[in-house]
Design a protein around this motif. Structure first.
Motif, PDB file in Angstrom:
ATOM      1  N   SER A  17       0.847  -1.202   0.000  1.00  8.93           N
ATOM      2  CA  SER A  17       0.000   0.000   0.000  1.00  8.93           C
ATOM      3  C   SER A  17       0.876   1.243   0.000  1.00  8.93           C
ATOM      4  CB  SER A  17      -0.956  -0.020   1.194  1.00  8.93           C
ATOM      5  OG  SER A  17      -0.241  -0.170   2.401  1.00  8.93           O
ATOM      6  N   PHE A  18       1.195   1.760   1.202  1.00  3.75           N
ATOM      7  CA  PHE A  18       1.946   3.011   1.218  1.00  3.75           C
ATOM      8  C   PHE A  18       3.402   2.808   0.798  1.00  3.75           C
ATOM      9  CE2 PHE A  18       3.070   1.537   5.476  1.00  3.75           C
ATOM     10  CZ  PHE A  18       4.368   1.987   5.636  1.00  3.75           C
ATOM     11  N   SER A  19       3.910   1.572   0.875  1.00  2.00           N
ATOM     12  CA  SER A  19       5.284   1.326   0.422  1.00  2.00           C
ATOM     13  C   SER A  19       5.419   1.586  -1.076  1.00  2.00           C
ATOM     14  CB  SER A  19       5.707  -0.108   0.748  1.00  2.00           C
ATOM     15  OG  SER A  19       4.782  -1.041   0.254  1.00  2.00           O
ATOM     16  N   LEU A  20       4.336   1.360  -1.841  1.00  5.84           N
ATOM     17  CA  LEU A  20       4.377   1.634  -3.282  1.00  5.84           C
ATOM     18  C   LEU A  20       4.624   3.112  -3.556  1.00  5.84           C
ATOM     19  CD1 LEU A  20       1.373  -0.522  -4.585  1.00  5.84           C
ATOM     20  CD2 LEU A  20       3.795  -1.031  -4.793  1.00  5.84           C
ATOM     21  N   VAL A  21       3.911   3.983  -2.819  1.00  3.37           N
ATOM     22  CA  VAL A  21       4.060   5.414  -3.083  1.00  3.37           C
ATOM     23  C   VAL A  21       5.408   5.922  -2.584  1.00  3.37           C
ATOM     24  CG1 VAL A  21       1.592   5.926  -3.179  1.00  3.37           C
ATOM     25  CG2 VAL A  21       2.725   5.938  -0.987  1.00  3.37           C
ATOM     26  N   VAL A  22       5.935   5.323  -1.507  1.00  3.10           N
ATOM     27  CA  VAL A  22       7.271   5.706  -1.030  1.00  3.10           C
ATOM     28  C   VAL A  22       8.320   5.368  -2.082  1.00  3.10           C
ATOM     29  CG1 VAL A  22       9.050   5.227   0.693  1.00  3.10           C
ATOM     30  CG2 VAL A  22       6.683   5.503   1.416  1.00  3.10           C
ATOM     31  N   ILE A  23       8.238   4.156  -2.617  1.00  2.00           N
ATOM     32  CA  ILE A  23       9.206   3.718  -3.633  1.00  2.00           C
ATOM     33  C   ILE A  23       9.133   4.610  -4.865  1.00  2.00           C
ATOM     34  CG2 ILE A  23       9.703   1.850  -5.260  1.00  2.00           C
ATOM     35  CD1 ILE A  23       8.952  -0.112  -3.000  1.00  2.00           C
ATOM     36  N   SER A  24       7.895   4.939  -5.304  1.00  2.00           N
ATOM     37  CA  SER A  24       7.749   5.805  -6.484  1.00  2.00           C
ATOM     38  C   SER A  24       8.314   7.190  -6.232  1.00  2.00           C
ATOM     39  CB  SER A  24       6.274   5.924  -6.863  1.00  2.00           C
ATOM     40  OG  SER A  24       5.864   4.813  -7.612  1.00  2.00           O
ATOM     41  N   CYS A  25       8.076   7.718  -5.037  1.00  2.00           N
ATOM     42  CA  CYS A  25       8.565   9.055  -4.699  1.00  2.00           C
ATOM     43  C   CYS A  25      10.096   9.090  -4.741  1.00  2.00           C
ATOM     44  CB  CYS A  25       8.050   9.459  -3.313  1.00  2.00           C
ATOM     45  SG  CYS A  25       8.388  11.174  -2.867  1.00  2.00           S
ATOM     46  N   ILE A  26      10.738   8.089  -4.143  1.00  2.86           N
ATOM     47  CA  ILE A  26      12.207   8.050  -4.124  1.00  2.86           C
ATOM     48  C   ILE A  26      12.752   7.829  -5.535  1.00  2.86           C
ATOM     49  CG2 ILE A  26      14.196   6.766  -3.251  1.00  2.86           C
ATOM     50  CD1 ILE A  26      12.612   6.290  -0.687  1.00  2.86           C
ATOM     51  N   MET A  27      12.066   7.039  -6.345  1.00  2.00           N
ATOM     52  CA  MET A  27      12.498   6.840  -7.723  1.00  2.00           C
ATOM     53  C   MET A  27      12.476   8.159  -8.489  1.00  2.00           C
ATOM     54  SD  MET A  27      10.984   4.248 -10.635  1.00  2.00           S
ATOM     55  CE  MET A  27       9.481   5.201 -10.819  1.00  2.00           C
ATOM     56  N   CYS A  28      11.399   8.921  -8.311  1.00  2.00           N
ATOM     57  CA  CYS A  28      11.293  10.235  -8.964  1.00  2.00           C
ATOM     58  C   CYS A  28      12.445  11.143  -8.557  1.00  2.00           C
ATOM     59  CB  CYS A  28       9.970  10.903  -8.565  1.00  2.00           C
ATOM     60  SG  CYS A  28       8.650  10.688  -9.746  1.00  2.00           S
ATOM     61  N   VAL A  29      12.674  11.226  -7.250  1.00  2.00           N
ATOM     62  CA  VAL A  29      13.702  12.129  -6.723  1.00  2.00           C
ATOM     63  C   VAL A  29      15.086  11.708  -7.212  1.00  2.00           C
ATOM     64  CG1 VAL A  29      14.852  12.897  -4.600  1.00  2.00           C
ATOM     65  CG2 VAL A  29      12.359  12.802  -4.695  1.00  2.00           C
ATOM     66  N   SER A  30      15.374  10.398  -7.181  1.00  2.00           N
ATOM     67  CA  SER A  30      16.708   9.942  -7.584  1.00  2.00           C
ATOM     68  C   SER A  30      16.987  10.204  -9.053  1.00  2.00           C
ATOM     69  CB  SER A  30      16.863   8.448  -7.272  1.00  2.00           C
ATOM     70  OG  SER A  30      15.902   7.693  -7.975  1.00  2.00           O
ATOM     71  N   ILE A  31      15.988  10.003  -9.910  1.00  2.00           N
ATOM     72  CA  ILE A  31      16.203  10.223 -11.344  1.00  2.00           C
ATOM     73  C   ILE A  31      16.251  11.715 -11.678  1.00  2.00           C
ATOM     74  CG2 ILE A  31      15.218   9.890 -13.647  1.00  2.00           C
ATOM     75  CD1 ILE A  31      14.131   7.220 -12.720  1.00  2.00           C
ATOM     76  N   MET A  32      15.307  12.469 -11.095  1.00  2.00           N
ATOM     77  CA  MET A  32      15.207  13.888 -11.447  1.00  2.00           C
ATOM     78  C   MET A  32      16.293  14.757 -10.804  1.00  2.00           C
ATOM     79  SD  MET A  32      12.730  14.436 -13.593  1.00  2.00           S
ATOM     80  CE  MET A  32      13.257  12.919 -14.384  1.00  2.00           C
ATOM     81  N   TYR A  33      16.698  14.421  -9.585  1.00  2.00           N
ATOM     82  CA  TYR A  33      17.588  15.321  -8.850  1.00  2.00           C
ATOM     83  C   TYR A  33      18.979  14.751  -8.609  1.00  2.00           C
ATOM     84  CZ  TYR A  33      13.337  17.962  -8.057  1.00  2.00           C
ATOM     85  OH  TYR A  33      12.188  18.684  -8.246  1.00  2.00           O
ATOM     86  N   ILE A  34      19.132  13.445  -8.586  1.00  2.00           N
ATOM     87  CA  ILE A  34      20.463  12.855  -8.400  1.00  2.00           C
ATOM     88  C   ILE A  34      21.118  12.628  -9.766  1.00  2.00           C
ATOM     89  CG2 ILE A  34      21.784  10.971  -7.372  1.00  2.00           C
ATOM     90  CD1 ILE A  34      20.284  12.738  -5.357  1.00  2.00           C
ATOM     91  N   TYR A  35      20.427  11.885 -10.634  1.00  2.00           N
ATOM     92  CA  TYR A  35      20.933  11.697 -11.993  1.00  2.00           C
ATOM     93  C   TYR A  35      20.846  12.997 -12.786  1.00  2.00           C
ATOM     94  CZ  TYR A  35      21.206   9.829 -16.772  1.00  2.00           C
ATOM     95  OH  TYR A  35      21.560   9.595 -18.083  1.00  2.00           O
ATOM     96  N   GLY A  36      19.791  13.755 -12.556  1.00  2.00           N
ATOM     97  CA  GLY A  36      19.618  15.041 -13.226  1.00  2.00           C
ATOM     98  C   GLY A  36      18.519  15.012 -14.263  1.00  2.00           C
TER      99      GLY A  36
END
Length: 575
Positions: A396-415
């Motif tokens: 349930s909420f683990s899905l949205v946590v994983i998606s949020c971190i995926m977004c942040v890592s691609i958009m802000y870490i990788y660029g």
């Protein structure tokens, strides 16, 4: 419905496109793609854990659908009347009430007063509910009281896993052909049930109940959280399945078009299915003389109690029951194929040697056997309690946590600029501005606020009137954390093994893309991914391999095929 469409537009479709483009660009599963930023490979492991939990209990739901499907092969559905050995004195069937008007007096209804029966409709125990609770499940009184394993369910669970394994025995080559049927035939069944449903008396009342907004509920965080969970669940975001399946696409496939079409079609199907369900429930409410809200149920109660009871009111009820449960089986199998393929591909990607690439069938068999063994406790008398616990917490909420971190890592870490250039190189155009804004700001913000309000308005899980004990809720939270905890644990592990004199230097090295990140095929490695031309020996310079750890590559011009980590993805390529 309003939160559902908001979540679809601002979270569902953007994240669906992100995962498709992510897997397609790298041609890797949910672990291999994290060469983009090795420190965040824990996100891939989190996806694997979520897929494992869902794969275990989802096939139990399919096995129950198999059980009902086999039970429907009879002249009279076994949950039609209250005259069975398992029925209690409180059982009050809808058709039993109808029989009273014809002068017959069922033994299970003392008094024979039809108005009395209808007045206590809320308190009645329907034959379909007793069939579900007392016969199919033989439900125990507590989650800790496992009782006996229900052998009929165990047999159906074995059938479910055998079917899944046979359809995946050759990976996506076999499942791709099967899905043509499992993905399209449910539309035929839905349409048949819809036409039958809307022609029934009272169907309009049920449909209006379905479409009428309840604006007082829009301020409840749980409604928004449920909408987000439903979007993530129905679209498959954060499971790893989208990345895995997209990794088999051709490099220049238009996954942007695919993501928009599939997302909208998927959610339109959900809405369409709502019309099918509520037309039947409206008919049942009209038959009983009560409000639709008193008939409707949620969770397994809708699929295995309320709707089967409504089907008993239709002429040739076994036929409609067979169609309905056959549709449930097909829909479930389609999801299960994706879950199992995700786990198998991740394992094969991670090991990556030639033996496991050739023995992928054995890996599939091993995962299927493990899933069957882990699902056995869910076929016990306390199994439904554990199934709902896993459904509410593990995915349930683990899905949205994983998606949020995926977004942040691609958009802000990788660029974000790097990722937009990657998509432009793959598709020929950058992602539309709307998706750029959603990926960078809107989607992570919506997910974050939903998580906050879900925590604030948290309520412990219940099943009907059963309150889960504290230790069971604690296990639920541990299951939820087991997928999320993979992210920080792997990040610490990666930091410890990365070179660097200072913590900051290690952090930079752990988050920058690995040397083999990029398109899988040499022909697609253009621009900044173009291989560096090595000097020839005639120049008097020493030739060093591009990847010292992969120096055993075949020579240029050899006919050895380059086999991708997902088996057949790169078979036609030559070095």
């Amino acid at each position: 419905m309003f939160p559902y469409f908001i979540m679809l537009i601002f979270c569902g479709i953007p994240l669906f496109f992100m995962e498709l483009s992510f897997g397609q660009f790298a041609s890797q599963g949910c672990l291999g793609v994290w060469r983009i930023s090795p420190m965040f490979k824990g996100v891939g492991y989190g996806m694997m854990v979520v897929s494992t939990y869902i794969g275990i209990y989802y096939n139990v739901v399919i096995c129950i659908a198999f059980y009902y499907f086999f039970s429907s092969m009879t002249n009279v559905l076994p949950w039609t009347y209250c005259n069975n050995p398992w029925n209690s004195p409180d059982c009050a069937g809808v058709l039993d009430a109808t029989n009273l008007t014809n002068g017959s007096q069922p033994a299970s209804l003392p008094g024979g007063n039809l108005s009395h029966l209808l007045n206590r409709t809320l308190q009645r125990t329907s034959p379909s509910e007793e069939y579900w609770r007392l016969y199919v499940l033989k439900l125990s009184d507590d989650i800790g009281n496992f009782g006996e394993v229900r052998l009929p369910l165990l047999g159906c669970l074995c059938v479910s896993w055998v079917v899944v394994f046979l359809c995946l025995i050759r990976g996506v080559k076999s499942s791709g052909k099967v899905v043509y049927f499992t993905a399209t035939f449910p539309y035929v069944v839905l349409t048949i049930l819809f036409v039958r449903g809307v022609t029934l008396e009272g169907a309009f009342t049920g449909i209006m109940y379905y479409l009428t907004p309840q604006w007082d509920k829009i301020l409840e965080a749980k409604v928004w959280g449920d909408a987000a969970s439903q979007i993530f669940y129905s679209l498959g975001c954060a499971w790893g399945g989208l990345i895995t399946m997209a990794s088999y696409n051709k490099f220049h496939n238009n996954c942007y078009r695919d993501s928009v079409i599939i997302s909208i079609t998927n959610c339109a199907t959900s809405v369409y299915a709502g019309f099918v369900i509520f037309s039947i429930l409206g008919f049942m409410a009209n038959h009983l003389g009560v409000d639709v809200s008193r008939v409707a149920d949620h969770g397994p109660g809708l699929a295995f109690v309320a709707y089967p009871e409504a089907l008993t009111l239709l002429p040739i009820s076994p036929l409609w029951s067979l169609l309905f449960f056959f549709m449930l089986i097909l829909l479930g199998l389609g999801t299960q194929f994706c879950l199992l393929e995700t786990l198998v591909t991740a394992i094969v990607d991670e090991v990556g040697n030639e033996w496991i690439l050739q023995k992928k069938t054995y890996v599939t068999l091993g995962v299927a056997v493990a899933g069957f063994l882990l699902g056995i406790p869910l076929t016990s008398q306390a199994g439904i309690y554990w199934l709902l616990l896993m459904d509410n917490y593990a995915a349930s909420f683990s899905l949205v946590v994983i998606s949020c971190i995926m977004c942040v890592s691609i958009m802000y870490i990788y660029g974000h600029q790097n990722y937009f250039q990657d998509i432009k190189m793959m598709l020929g155009f950058p992602p539309p501005f709307f998706f750029q804004i959603c990926w960078r700001f809107v989607s992570p913000a919506i997910i974050f606020f939903i998580l906050i309000f879900t925590v604030i308005q948290y309520r412990p899980i219940t099943y009907n009137h059963y309150q889960y004990p504290g230790w069971a809720v604690a296990i639920g939270f541990l299951m939820a954390l087991s997928s999320v905890i993979c992210i920080p644990l792997y990040a610490l592990f990666q930091l410890c093994r990365t070179d660097g004199d200072t913590l900051l230097q290690r952090l930079k090295n752990a988050t920058k893309p690995s040397r083999d990140w990029g398109p899988a095929l040499l022909e697609h490695r253009t621009g900044r991914y173009a291989p560096i031309m090595l000097p020839s020996p005639e120049d008097g310079l020493e030739v060093q391999p591009l990847h010292p750890d992969k120096a055993q590559l075949p020579l240029v011009g050899s006919s050895i095929p380059l086999v991708g980590s997902n088996g057949s993805r790169l078979q036609d390529s030559r070095i």
